[in-house]
Design a protein around this motif. Structure first.
Motif, PDB file in Angstrom:
ATOM      1  N   LYS A   1      -6.503   2.846  -6.082  1.00 62.94           N
ATOM      2  CA  LYS A   1      -6.219   2.921  -4.491  1.00 62.94           C
ATOM      3  C   LYS A   1      -5.388   3.459  -3.411  1.00 62.94           C
ATOM      4  O   LYS A   1      -5.670   4.388  -2.643  1.00 62.94           O
ATOM      5  N   ILE A   2      -4.040   3.650  -3.887  1.00 57.60           N
ATOM      6  CA  ILE A   2      -2.788   3.531  -3.336  1.00 57.60           C
ATOM      7  C   ILE A   2      -3.021   5.592  -2.943  1.00 57.60           C
ATOM      8  O   ILE A   2      -3.170   6.177  -2.217  1.00 57.60           O
TER       9      ILE A   2
ATOM     10  N   GLN B   1      -4.939  -0.816  -8.399  1.00 53.47           N
ATOM     11  CA  GLN B   1      -3.805  -0.659  -7.562  1.00 53.47           C
ATOM     12  C   GLN B   1      -3.300   0.424  -7.030  1.00 53.47           C
ATOM     13  O   GLN B   1      -3.637   1.050  -6.012  1.00 53.47           O
TER      14      GLN B   1
ATOM     15  N   GLY C   1       0.392  -1.151  -0.022  1.00 57.92           N
ATOM     16  CA  GLY C   1       0.545  -0.072  -0.087  1.00 57.92           C
ATOM     17  C   GLY C   1       0.875   1.680  -0.065  1.00 57.92           C
ATOM     18  O   GLY C   1       0.550   2.142   0.425  1.00 57.92           O
TER      19      GLY C   1
END
Length: 201
Positions: free
Chosen positions: A149-150, A146, A116
């Motif tokens: 999202k991060i 991804q 993350g």
């Protein structure tokens, strides 16, 4: 980016590498393997300044190999080197090599920082862009998801907008039109709020 425009783009990457590497040549003894690697990197940077891009890249690759084998396995600087080398390969149209370098950077950054982390997001974004350019949209989609999202959980919002635009384009190619429109709308909302700040990405 064409080979004709590559030197201009590479100059931006050179400035990034300068920020990563802070080398005091006066303190290098060249008796220590670490000093030898730093010396190679400095020579590579000098060749780059002179416009000898191929020679600079070869010297950089040699320094990277020495880092991996002798000095800093698992060190964040190695991951930075993979990322930078991937960027350089992509600029010069060497996509298989760029993909390999990005994959190395992705695995190493994930192992060092966790899945993350913002540095993982940067590599995931780069991989998604490369795979999308190769029309490998199914493979690109998880990486850009991804990255979004991060970046949604932290960092500079216009950078998130950049990832959202890539995500929107990939989803459109996958015929996921509602999701594509949603991503594009979010990106535009961010860029509208931040004005011309997206030019810094």
């Amino acid at each position: 980016i064409t080979r004709e425009s590559a030197p201009d783009s590479a100059s931006v990457l050179f400035k990034r590498s300068t920020n990563i590497l802070h080398i005091d040549l006066a303190r290098l003894t060249m008796e220590d393997p670490h000093d030898f690697v730093m010396g190679l990197m400095q020579i590579s940077r000098d060749r780059f300044r002179q416009g000898n891009f191929a020679e600079a890249e070869q010297l950089f690759r040699q320094s990277l190999v020495l880092e991996l084998k002798e000095i800093w396995p698992g060190h964040p600087l190695v991951a930075d080197s993979f990322q930078l080398l991937g960027d350089l390969y992509r600029i010069f149209g060497m996509t298989p090599q760029a993909e390999s370098m990005y994959q190395n950077a992705y695995r190493l950054r994930s192992a060092i920082f966790g899945s993350g982390h913002l540095q993982v997001a940067a590599t995931a974004h780069a991989l998604a862009v490369l795979l999308s350019d190769l029309r490998r949209y199914q493979e690109a989609e998880p990486y850009i998801a991804q990255a979004c999202k991060i970046r949604a959980s932290g960092g500079f919002p216009p950078v998130l907008a950049s990832s959202l635009k890539v995500q929107g384009a990939i989803l459109r190619h996958l015929n996921r039109l509602d999701e594509s429109e949603e991503a594009m709308t979010k990106a535009q909302e961010i860029l509208t709020r931040y004005g011309s700040a997206h030019e810094l990405i």
